[in-house]
Write a protein that holds these residues in place. Structure first.
Motif, PDB file in Angstrom:
ATOM      1  N   ALA A  61      64.139  41.496  36.780  1.00 24.26           N
ATOM      2  CA  ALA A  61      62.924  42.002  36.130  1.00 24.26           C
ATOM      3  C   ALA A  61      61.763  41.889  37.108  1.00 24.26           C
ATOM      4  O   ALA A  61      61.700  40.946  37.910  1.00 24.26           O
ATOM      5  N   VAL A  62      60.861  42.860  37.061  1.00 21.93           N
ATOM      6  CA  VAL A  62      59.659  42.847  37.899  1.00 21.93           C
ATOM      7  C   VAL A  62      58.459  43.188  37.026  1.00 21.93           C
ATOM      8  O   VAL A  62      58.474  44.198  36.307  1.00 21.93           O
ATOM      9  N   ASN A  63      57.434  42.330  37.077  1.00 25.76           N
ATOM     10  CA  ASN A  63      56.179  42.584  36.387  1.00 25.76           C
ATOM     11  C   ASN A  63      55.059  42.722  37.407  1.00 25.76           C
ATOM     12  O   ASN A  63      55.086  42.074  38.467  1.00 25.76           O
ATOM     13  N   PHE A  64      54.071  43.551  37.077  1.00 24.82           N
ATOM     14  CA  PHE A  64      52.853  43.650  37.881  1.00 24.82           C
ATOM     15  C   PHE A  64      51.664  43.207  37.041  1.00 24.82           C
ATOM     16  O   PHE A  64      51.539  43.601  35.869  1.00 24.82           O
ATOM     17  N   ARG A  65      50.804  42.390  37.646  1.00 23.34           N
ATOM     18  CA  ARG A  65      49.593  41.942  36.943  1.00 23.34           C
ATOM     19  C   ARG A  65      48.486  42.955  37.197  1.00 23.34           C
ATOM     20  O   ARG A  65      48.055  43.170  38.340  1.00 23.34           O
ATOM     21  N   VAL A  66      48.032  43.615  36.147  1.00 25.34           N
ATOM     22  CA  VAL A  66      46.980  44.629  36.228  1.00 25.34           C
ATOM     23  C   VAL A  66      45.886  44.277  35.241  1.00 25.34           C
ATOM     24  O   VAL A  66      46.107  44.240  34.020  1.00 25.34           O
ATOM     25  N   GLU A  67      44.695  43.975  35.776  1.00 23.25           N
ATOM     26  CA  GLU A  67      43.535  43.637  34.939  1.00 23.25           C
ATOM     27  C   GLU A  67      43.880  42.557  33.922  1.00 23.25           C
ATOM     28  O   GLU A  67      43.543  42.660  32.735  1.00 23.25           O
ATOM     29  N   GLY A  68      44.576  41.528  34.395  1.00 22.63           N
ATOM     30  CA  GLY A  68      44.893  40.390  33.545  1.00 22.63           C
ATOM     31  C   GLY A  68      46.086  40.585  32.630  1.00 22.63           C
ATOM     32  O   GLY A  68      46.454  39.652  31.903  1.00 22.63           O
ATOM     33  N   ARG A  69      46.718  41.773  32.653  1.00 28.52           N
ATOM     34  CA  ARG A  69      47.881  42.030  31.804  1.00 28.52           C
ATOM     35  C   ARG A  69      49.139  42.109  32.648  1.00 28.52           C
ATOM     36  O   ARG A  69      49.102  42.539  33.792  1.00 28.52           O
ATOM     37  N   GLU A  70      50.263  41.714  32.067  1.00 28.73           N
ATOM     38  CA  GLU A  70      51.551  41.816  32.736  1.00 28.73           C
ATOM     39  C   GLU A  70      52.215  43.143  32.337  1.00 28.73           C
ATOM     40  O   GLU A  70      52.519  43.369  31.166  1.00 28.73           O
ATOM     41  N   ILE A  71      52.416  44.022  33.322  1.00 29.55           N
ATOM     42  CA  ILE A  71      53.026  45.333  33.079  1.00 29.55           C
ATOM     43  C   ILE A  71      54.458  45.304  33.609  1.00 29.55           C
ATOM     44  O   ILE A  71      54.671  45.118  34.814  1.00 29.55           O
TER      45      ILE A  71
END
Length: 541
Positions: A11-21
């Protein structure tokens, strides 16, 4: 025996503006030595993110792995120290990226760039590194390798740059090669050569290959197994023959069917001529000696005649360096040329910049890579507005805003998104913005320079249909440059085939495709259509 590469529940998440995408949602696969596996899916499906995770090249800590494991020969990669990652990167596993022009350093010679990995990983001195570099360039079939050592990336064609990228990737004889869209930007004959080269090198070196592509013809030719990705997950996987012959998932069937199709609407017999030229020449001087005297010329365009009528599309095809784009730039008076150029009956060849300015809005161009041709610092609205400001169209901001909204709506984009920036759009959406930028000025002629080559097949089909509709609605004349002959056949009324600056064939599209007269045109057709249909493992070039 365990596989060379094992990816388990990644699994891979990206942190964008404080959210985990979430970008990848628990995918598992393995690759044996000497095997080729393909990851297939549209842009944003998670293919490249999965591949970059293998080499731990994602922008950490913005990217994270909430779960999963990546093992190379049984040893964990996630969380590995720098020494272990350096051993893996370039030594055990190498990567070829999609666009060699942006992947190669424009400030360094070819020799220096190939040398770097040899010096870092093998500790070779300058003389040994040079000898090994020459050996690699010969191995990948780069013509005149000795003369190319001192060349810079911009001095090579697309196919030559891709061969240099392959040489760099193979410098340390890796156990596995990750090929991320390795042939997307290449002409059909060069594409076939590069794919054959990869198969030959794989057989010689025993490499595994992880192939990432949206071109199903390439998958069918290269891969033993396929994993189909959508929204960060595998929706189907299996043997290549099984996936192509009996796809189970609706998305896989949709991908298989997503090919540009149909034919252009016939142009009216009395359609007026928009642009024409007779015997056009573009010669670039070759200078030598202390005094830099001209000793010869590069004949980029050498005596080409062409005309494009309203509601008519002329396709221009040929290999890299054949003069396709140079011809288009000369017709638009963006580079110097010799020979008459008539725009709506008016000879514009001798006109000055100020005389041409009123005509500029009538002649527009859409480039190959929308991400490169759109300013990252401007919103979609500002990008489309530029032409309106230059040509003083629209009485005030509100009126221009209405014109921008209408142009975006016409190309299938929600006007409510016009204040977003290019990186916030998909590849297909960015190309629609580029088309809107041209269409907002109500042109008579649009030059389309490889406008679909960087797009997924399903998005290509959408853009082709959009271009057909815009041509019908606005009586547009298109000059369409492409190496994708399926797209050319779907759009073009006539086809010009170019080679070494000369026009080797010109005629109705159906005639050129079904009964080509020149050997070169027949070779182009064979390379394009045999690759798509071939399942025997042989590409005929």
């Amino acid at each position: 025996m365990s596989a060379f590469l094992e990816v388990d529940d990644l699994a891979v998440n990206f942190r964008v503006e404080g959210r985990e995408i979430p970008a990848v949602k628990g995918v598992s696969f393995h690759i044996q030595r000497g095997e080729t596996m393909a990851l297939v899916g549209e842009s944003g499906s998670g293919k490249s993110v999965s591949a970059l995770s293998i080499l731990q090249l994602l922008p950490y800590p913005l990217a994270s792995h909430p779960k999963g494991s990546i093992r190379v020969e049984g040893k964990e990669v996630i969380g590995a120290d720098t020494a272990r990652l350096r051993e893996i990167r370039g030594d055990r596993i190498s990567m070829i990226f999609q666009e060699p022009m942006t992947s190669l350093n424009p400030l360094h010679s070819i020799e220096k760039q190939v040398n770097e990995t040899l010096i870092l990983h093998r500790g070779l001195d300058a003389q040994a590194a040079r000898a090994r570099t020459l050996e690699l360039l010969h191995l990948v079939g780069l013509a005149e390798a000795e003369q190319r050592l001192a060349a810079f990336p911009h001095q090579l064609s697309g196919g030559q740059r891709q061969r240099v990228m392959i040489a760099m990737a193979l410098a340390n004889e890796p156990d596995m090669l990750i090929a991320d869209e390795p042939t997307t930007a290449l002409d059909v004959t060069i594409q076939a050569q590069v794919l054959n080269l990869l198969k030959e090198l794989q057989a010689r070196l025993g490499m595994a290959i992880l192939l990432i592509t949206h071109d199903l013809g390439v998958v069918r030719f290269m891969a033993e197994r396929v994993c189909v990705m959508k929204d960060g997950e595998f929706v189907e996987s299996g043997d290549t023959a099984q996936i192509f012959e009996r796809p189970q998932h609706p998305y896989t069937r949709e991908l298989m069917a997503a090919e540009p199709s149909g034919r252009p609407d016939p142009a009216p017999a009395d359609a007026p001529e928009i642009i024409a030229t007779d015997g056009l020449k573009v010669h670039f001087p070759i200078k030598a000696g202390v005094l830099r005297r001209t000793v010869d010329y590069v004949r980029a365009v050498d005596g080409v005649s062409a005309k494009v009528r309203s509601r008519h599309t002329v396709g221009v095809v040929g290999e890299s360096g054949s003069g396709k784009t140079t011809l288009a730039l000369a017709l638009l008076r963006l580079i110097k040329s010799q020979g008459p150029i008539r725009f709506e009956g008016q000879d514009i060849q001798g006109q000055s910049f100020s005389q041409l300015k009123p005509l500029r809005r009538q002649m527009q161009i859409v480039f190959q890579d929308p991400f490169a041709s759109l300013s990252p610092r401007l919103s979609a609205s500002q990008i489309v507005e530029e032409g309106l400001l230059v040509h003083k169209i629209g009485a005030d901001y509100d009126e221009r805003r209405e014109l921008i909204s209408a142009a975006l709506n016409e190309v299938g984009l929600d006007p409510a998104t016009q204040d977003r920036y290019p990186h916030e759009f998909s590849g297909g959406q960015r190309q629609r913005i580029a088309i809107a930028r041209a269409m907002v000025l109500k042109p008579r002629l649009v030059v389309l320079d490889e406008p679909t080559s960087a797009l997924d097949r399903s998005v290509q089909a959408q853009i082709v249909e959009l271009l057909r509709r815009l041509q019908r609605d606005h009586d547009l004349a298109y000059l369409f440059i492409s190496h994708d002959l399926k797209v050319v056949r779907a759009l073009a009324d006539e086809v010009i085939v170019m080679r070494d600056g000369k026009m080797v064939e010109w005629g109705p599209a159906d005639t050129v495709f079904e009964a080509p007269k020149s050997d070169y045109t027949r070779a182009l057709m064979a390379a394009a259509f045999d690759l798509a249909a071939d399942t025997s493992g042989v590409v005929r070039t």
